[in-house]
Each structure stands twice: as structure tokens, then as C-alpha cells.
Design an enzyme around this catalytic site. Structure first.
Site, PDB file in Angstrom:
ATOM      1  N   ASP A   1       0.860  -1.176   0.000  1.00  0.00           N
ATOM      2  CA  ASP A   1       0.000   0.000   0.000  1.00  0.00           C
ATOM      3  C   ASP A   1       0.907   1.240   0.000  1.00  0.00           C
ATOM      4  O   ASP A   1       2.126   1.140   0.164  1.00  0.00           O
ATOM      5  CB  ASP A   1      -0.937  -0.028   1.217  1.00  0.00           C
ATOM      6  CG  ASP A   1      -2.184   0.808   0.995  1.00  0.00           C
ATOM      7  OD1 ASP A   1      -3.195   0.541   1.651  1.00  0.00           O
ATOM      8  OD2 ASP A   1      -2.147   1.714   0.135  1.00  0.00           O
TER       9      ASP A   1
HETATM   10  C1  GLC Z   1      -4.516   4.190  -0.043  1.00  0.00           C
HETATM   11  C2  GLC Z   1      -5.331   3.022   0.421  1.00  0.00           C
HETATM   12  C3  GLC Z   1      -5.454   1.931  -0.590  1.00  0.00           C
HETATM   13  C4  GLC Z   1      -5.366   2.521  -1.989  1.00  0.00           C
HETATM   14  C5  GLC Z   1      -3.969   3.073  -2.161  1.00  0.00           C
HETATM   15  C6  GLC Z   1      -3.793   3.750  -3.536  1.00  0.00           C
HETATM   16  O1  GLC Z   1      -3.823   4.749   1.029  1.00  0.00           O
HETATM   17  O2  GLC Z   1      -5.024   2.410   1.660  1.00  0.00           O
HETATM   18  O3  GLC Z   1      -6.697   1.265  -0.348  1.00  0.00           O
HETATM   19  O4  GLC Z   1      -5.632   1.536  -2.960  1.00  0.00           O
HETATM   20  O5  GLC Z   1      -3.622   3.996  -1.138  1.00  0.00           O
HETATM   21  O6  GLC Z   1      -4.587   4.898  -3.598  1.00  0.00           O
END
Ligand code: GLC
Length: 727
Positions: A258
Site C-alpha cells: 500500500d
Molecule cells: C490508499 C489506500 C489503498 C489505496 C492506495 C492507492 O492509502 O489504503 O486502499 O488503494 O492507497 O490509492
């Protein structure tokens, strides 16, 4: 993946230098609508494997052209985006879609969303979110499919089918990403990013099953959660990412961190600096690093020092190339032009908004409203006419210009025959000012019915937006009371990104519709329900507490050694002063909130009445491998045709670890005309009764089982059967 595809991946891998291999591991933020020189150089040099958040089709096409034509090996990029519940056209939030209990609808909404995103050059969505939603304080419960692991798994599989279709290499298909792996929904206190402490049996019986279902359904990527899992954050958790995901489940796709989660391992305190974070995360099972660049900066030295074997680097790159191969990105022929942007599917958005709206109260069947019987309607509330707020969280690409609001739809529905007047009442859902209450009351007094549209602005849920007090925000409860005091019947429509504690307002309204954040066509969808074009069929995918302090509160709980009984649950007002310590029955409940939710999991009303009778089993004795049929007679005793979501729950009464008092095992949506009856049957196998025991073995244990069939988790029509010992 077939041999040819695998051979193509291996052939490409053999041509790659170590630097090019490391390059594939980076997923970086795009320049959003432009291509900086740095990005261009990185693509040319084979130093990135993908970008996220690029949605300009021309830029996407140019990025892919540079990768194909100007880099040494011509490997195109993954282009990722959070396509969560829509793209330009926005459908209900996932928690709302779950309320439809309609897997086909969820699949169609994902398909429509994916087609819109693919036309912008996106080829990868960070969906489905499969976290368990049992704490409505947590802002991200909005993105979940609710509290039940089995229902979440089925919904997630439907969303995967929708986004990926039958052929992932189709230009209209998006690769999916099962997230957030795992246990994120158990964040302590419902505070986003907080630590989680989950015993392995609870992980294996509750939190892991939806992800295993997603792997079975063919998701090619998995995203670990930010959260600390029993002291080892998921992003650096080798047991989770390698032992379970790859070795137990055989997952062969890619694992993407993430946002900045690799670098944050040092914030967690698992590692000391970026280099160690890169070593731990890559060794644990992360293949692609999102946003932070610790792999790009440190992996070469980690490999040169032998702290990470080259075979692990090859495995990381192989996983990424496999996903690109499945997407058709490695095909020899350069891609056709991007698929054309489809027309917004407003009919589907309207259907979904209606299908996801739960009828929680309908006193004296005030709903559906009959325009011919009305002279005037007062529409009141800050969410009645706000094209943006009805869209909900995670709608980066949503287009409010497409929105049709409840106010506009009600006016459209009743035409000139009925006077429709609007008073906002509150500037926003958080406003405390009561200066417009009098105007709202005047409107209500002059109307035959007051339709209040209240709830949460979209920003009050979603990532990092948690609430400790989950009542209606601001002065909304007071507004409900003020309008109710006029004596005009009140229909309350709530838009929110979480279950709300509505105990204080339910007594003051005649009807209550919970619409979540319904998306682009909130207005027409809600109007269809309010005026009876569509009989509400939605059911709660999550328990509604009476007050915030009851949380977490969910139906599939353990019995405890002292479960509440009607006699033992005493109200705080009933206790005599100086009562003896044992004056109440020493059972598990709250003096000031009792032992039950405001509305249970699976609950929802419709415009008809269904009756269940004669729940029965085809046999009362099963041996391992056997199956039985559970049947119930269902009658539509009400005035209109309607859909009943028939739910089947099972309890394993005695286990080698205690089992939940009920677990949803199946459901069927049944359409019956008024007066029609039918028999609804379900087949259960002994595998359906299994769980993971204290030795982490999946077992079906002998003993007594209870089975209920009904319209929600409190169904009382029960039958029993046994699984025989030694069978
Ligand atoms: C965010 C979220 C995740 C998302 C990623 C890209 O912080 O936790 O669910 O897909 O970053 O935006």
C-alpha cells in the site's frame, strides 16, 4: 497460466539486467495529466513497472508508447487506480452494494466501472476491498462489504468477475487487487491504521476466508494492509505473504504494498530505516512497492550483499510480468487504441441506488407515497440536493454534473400535481446552527409529508476519517425532532458511509430509509422506492448499534459463559438504589443499552409481508461427506409483489474451539407475487459446517447443529441435525 504465457515471461526475464528487474518493482505516482522529463527518463530506462493515478487517456497512451518503443525491452506499464464503486458514473459505496445482497448487480456495477476506467487507460484497480467491517467507527467500513466473511467473499468474487470479465487481456478488463491483506478492519478502537491483535484461529475463520475466495476467483494481485498484525505489520509479515498466501493458497500473482507502507515499517518500529525496510518487505513477500522508493534505492546493495537472493528478485519480477502477460500487455502486437468511453450507465446507477436502500421503519405503511393523495411535500435537509455529497468516499473520478438528487427526482416524479418545497435546514451535515429550523418547521407544517434527507457528508467516512460518536452529526437529531414536532408525518432518508447510531431519531420518524451513499442516481433510485416503483429489497450487511458505545457489535459473536436472557437484561432505570451487586443476572449486556442492536444483520423491510413456516431438514443425521437439504415454506402475505432475501444460518453447538452463535451459510433472493407461496431449499454439505481448529486444521466436528432460515440474523424458525461421530 499456460505454458506459452509462462515461457514468454521466462524468456523476457532471462533478457533483463538486474537494474531492469529492480525497475519493474516500482509503482510510482503519475504526474496526473502530464509526463515529466523524470518520468519519461525512468520509463525509457526501464526503471518503473507501473504508475498509479493517471487517468488522461492521451497521457496513458503516450506512457505506454514510450515504454514499448523507447525502452530496451519494451515492457508496458501497469496503470493503477482506485476504481472502488464507479469511475465517472458512481454507484453506491461497497457497503451499500452489499446491502443489495445481489451478486449480479455488484458484478454489473464493477463491469460498468471498469469499462469507464479502461477507456482512460487504467488497466488495474485497487479493488475489491475485503476487510471485515464490524466497527462503524472506522471510516473505511464504507469500502467494505459488511461484517460477514462468507458474504464478503461472495461479493468480492462478484466484483472480480465484473472488473476482469472472462478474458483479462480484453481492453475493457481491469486486473483487480484484493485488499487490505489482512485484518485491517480490526484496527483497535476503530481508529484507522491502528494496531490489530487477531489470534490465528480468528484470522483463519474470519479475516482470511474472503481473500482465499478472491484468490480462487482469480484476482491477480493482493495488497497487504498498513496495519500492524500481532506485532508484525502485514507489509513485512512473511507468515502472511509467503507461508499463507503463496505456499498454502498457491497464489502466483503479484503482491503490491500500500502507499508508502514499505517505508512505514520503520515508523511502525519493525525496521530501522529504508534499507532495512526494503530488505524485510522484499524478503517477506512484497513484489511491487507503491509510492515509496526503498526498493529502487536499496535493493541492488541488498542483493549484492547476499541479504536477498537473486532468485527472490526473479520471483518478484516474474509475478509482475505474469500479471502484465495476463493483461495482454506482453503481446507482440502493439495495442489497439484505447476502448471508447462508454455512455454513463445511469439506468444501472438508478437500479443500484434503489436496490441498495434499506427500509428500516415504515409505521402504518406510510410508504410508498401516493402522489395522487398528496398536495404538498416538504423536502428538508443538507443532503437532499447535493450532487457531490451523495457520491460517497473514494470517488476521485466521479462526475457530480451527472448526479440527480433526491429533490430533483421527487419534483420530477410528482410533476405539477404536488407542491414540492425545499428547505436545507442545516448548511452542512455537521452544522450546529438552528437558525433555519423555524423555516423548516413552517414548511413541514404546510405539507402533507416531510421528507428529510440527512446523514454524513461524504468526507466523514473513508480512509483516515473515523468517528468515535456515530450518531447523526451536527444538529441533525434536533432537526428531526423539530420537524416531528409539527405533527406532519416524517420520512427520513439517511445517506452515510457507515451504520449510524439512530436510536435517538427512530421514534420521531414514521419511515426510515438507509441509503448509504447511493451515488450518481441517488435521486431517481430513492424516488423509485419512496413512490413504490420499486419495492425495497435491500438487507443490512452490517449490524446497526443503538449507541456508539456498543461497538463492536456483530451477529456472529460467541455465546460466552453468561449470555443475556430476557430476565437478566435489566435497564439502568430499573435498578433500585443500593441494589445488591448480584441484583441483576450477571450476564453479558449493557445497563444503558441492553444486549441487542437497533437493527440486526440481514434486516430490512419491504412493502409486503413475508411469513416463514415449517423449517425442516432432509435428514437429522449426517456423516462426513454427506449433504442435507434445508427447506422452508415462504408466503407473501402482503399487498404487493416483492423480493425476500431468505437467509440460512447455522450454529455448531459444541466445538473444540467455541463457535459463533450463528453463521450465515447461504441466501436466496426470492420474488413472490402478493398471495404467492413457495418452498425455498438449500443444500448444505459437511464441508459447509467446517472451521479451522486450534491446530489450524480445517475440520467438521461431530455433534449437534442448529439451522435457522429467515429474514435476518434473529430468525427464529429453527431445525436441528447431527454430524455423527467417526463418520
Ligand atoms: C490508499 C489506500 C489503498 C489505496 C492506495 C492507492 O492509502 O489504503 O486502499 O488503494 O492507497 O490509492
Amino acid at each position: 497460466m499456460n505454458r506459452t504465457s509462462e515461457d514468454r515471461v521466462e524468456a523476457l526475464l532471462r533478457q533483463m539486467t538486474v537494474e531492469e528487474k529492480i525497475g519493474q518493482l516500482s509503482l510510482i505516482q503519475s504526474d496526473e495529466g502530464r509526463i515529466s522529463n523524470d518520468l519519461r527518463q525512468r520509463i525509457r530506462g526501464g526503471r518503473i513497472g507501473g504508475v498509479l493515478n493517471e487517468t488522461d487517456p492521451e497521457v496513458a497512451r503516450e506512457i505506454q508508447r514510450i515504454a514499448r518503443e523507447e525502452s530496451r525491452l519494451g515492457i508496458p506499464l501497469l496503470i493503477g487506480r482506485d476504481v472502488i464503486h464507479g469511475f465517472r458514473t458512481v454507484f453506491p459505496i461497497p457497503l451499500g452494494q452489499a446491502a443489495s445482497w445481489d451478486l449480479d448487480l455488484v458484478e454489473r456495477c464493477a463491469r460498468a466501472s471498469g469499462r469507464e476506467a479502461a477507456a482512460s487507460g487504467v488497466n488495474w484497480t485497487f479493488s475489491p476491498m475485503l476487510d471485515i467491517g464490524r466497527d462503524p467507527r472506522w471510516g473505511r467500513i464504507a469500502e467494505t462489504f459488511g461484517e460477514d466473511p462468507w458474504l464478503i467473499g461472495e461479493m468480492g468474487a462478484a466484483m472480480i468477475r465484473g472488473f476482469q470479465g472472462d478474458d483479462l487481456s480484453s481492453p475493457e478488463a481491469l486486473a483487480t487487487s484484493a485488499k487490505h491483506f489482512v485484518g485491517y478492519g480490526a484496527s483497535e478502537g476503530g481508529r484507522d491504521y491502528a494496531a490489530t491483535f487477531i489470534p490465528e484461529t480468528e484470522l483463519r475463520n474470519v479475516h482470511l476466508p474472503p481473500f482465499e475466495r478472491a484468490v480462487e476467483a482469480g484476482t491477480p494481485t493482493v495488497m497487504p494492509s498498513f496495519s500492524d498484525l500481532n506485532g508484525i505489520p502485514a507489509t513485512g509479515n512473511e507468515w502472511l505473504l509467503t507461508d499463507v498466501l503463496r505456499e498454502e493458497w498457491g497464489f502466483d500473482g503479484l503482491v503490491v504494498s500500500d502507499w508508502n507502507a514499505v517505508q512505514e515499517l520503520s515508523v511502525h518500529g519493525l525496521t530501522d530505516g529504508d534499507r532495512e525496510a526494503a530488505r524485510v518487505a522484499s524478503g517477506a513477500g512484497i513484489d511491487m512497492e507503491m509510492a515509496s522508493q526503498t526498493f529502487a534505492e536499496h535493493l541492488r546493495s541488498i542483493l549484492d550483499s547476499g541479504e536477498l537472493p537473486l532468485s527472490r528478485l526473479d520471483a518478484m519480477v516474474r509475478a509482475i510480468l505474469r500479471v502484465k502477460q495476463r493483461l495482454g500487455l506482453l503481446a507482440d502486437t502493439s495495442p489497439e487504441a484505447l476502448p471508447p468511453a462508454p455512455e454513463p450507465d445511469l439506468d444501472l446507477a438508478r437500479e443500484a441506488a434503489a436496490a441498495c436502500t434499506v427500509l428500516l421503519k415504515n409505521h402504518d405503511s406510510i410508504l410508498p407515497l401516493a402522489p395522487e393523495a398528496l398536495n404538498s411535500i416538504a423536502v428538508i435537509g443538507p443532503l437532499a440536493d447535493d450532487p457531490y455529497e451523495q457520491l460517497g468516499t473514494w470517488i476521485f473520478d466521479g462526475d457530480p454534473a451527472l448526479s440527480q438528487t433526491p429533490l430533483s427526482a421527487i419534483r420530477e416524479e410528482v410533476g405539477d400535481a404536488v407542491r414540492v418545497e425545499y428547505e436545507r435546514g442545516l448548511e452542512t451535515s455537521r452544522s450546529e446552527s438552528r437558525e433555519r429550523f423555524e423555516a423548516a418547521m413552517v414548511l413541514a407544517r404546510g405539507a402533507d409529508v416531510a421528507v428529510l434527507v440527512l446523514g454524513e457528508e461524504s468526507i466523514l467516512s473513508g480512509e483516515a476519517h473515523c468517528r468515535a460518536d456515530i450518531r447523526l452529526p451536527g444538529a441533525q437529531e434536533a432537526l428531526v425532532r423539530a420537524v416531528a414536532e409539527t405533527g406532519t408525518p416524517v420520512v427520513l432518508i439517511v445517506m452515510a458511509g457507515r451504520p449510524l447510531a439512530l436510536q435517538a431519531v427512530v421514534p420521531h420518524v414514521d419511515a426510515l430509509l438507509f441509503a448509504w451513499h447511493p451515488g450518481t442516481m441517488a435521486g431517481p433510485g430513492l424516488s423509485d422506492v419512496v413512490f413504490g416503483r420499486v419495492a425495497p429489497s435491500a438487507r443490512l450487511p452490517v449490524t446497526f448499534p443503538r449507541v456508539s458505545g456498543q461497538v463492536p457489535l456483530y451477529y456472529a459473536h460467541r455465546n460466552t459463559g453468561r449470555p443475556p436472557t430476557p430476565e437478566s437484561v435489566v435497564s439502568i432505570d430499573e435498578i433500585e438504589p443500593r441494589a445488591a451487586q448480584t441484583s441483576v443476572g450477571n450476564t453479558s449486556f449493557y445497563l444503558d443499552a441492553g444486549d441487542s442492536p437497533l437493527f440486526p444483520f440481514g434486516f430490512g423491510l419491504t412493502y409486503s409481508d413475508f411469513a416463514y413456516e415449517n423449517v425442516r431438514v432432509s435428514t437429522e443425521s449426517l456423516r462426513t461427506g454427506d449433504s442435507l437439504t434445508v427447506s422452508v415454506d415462504l408466503a407473501n402475505q402482503g399487498p404487493v409483489e416483492a423480493v425476500e432475501t431468505v437467509q440460512l444460518y447455522v450454529r455448531d453447538v459444541v466445538g473444540s474451539i467455541t463457535r459463533p452463535v450463528r453463521e450465515l451459510k447461504a441466501f436466496q433472493r426470492v420474488l413472490l407475487a402478493s398471495g404467492e407461496t413457495t418452498t425455498v431449499s438449500f443444500d448444505l454439505t459437511t464441508d459447509d459446517l467446517s472451521f479451522v481448529d486450534r491446530h489450524n486444521q480445517r475440520v467438521t466436528e461431530p455433534g449437534a447443529f442448529h439451522v435457522w432460515v429467515g429474514g435476518d440474523a434473529t430468525a427464529d424458525q429453527m431445525a436441528t441435525f447431527r454430524v455423527e461421530d467417526g463418520s
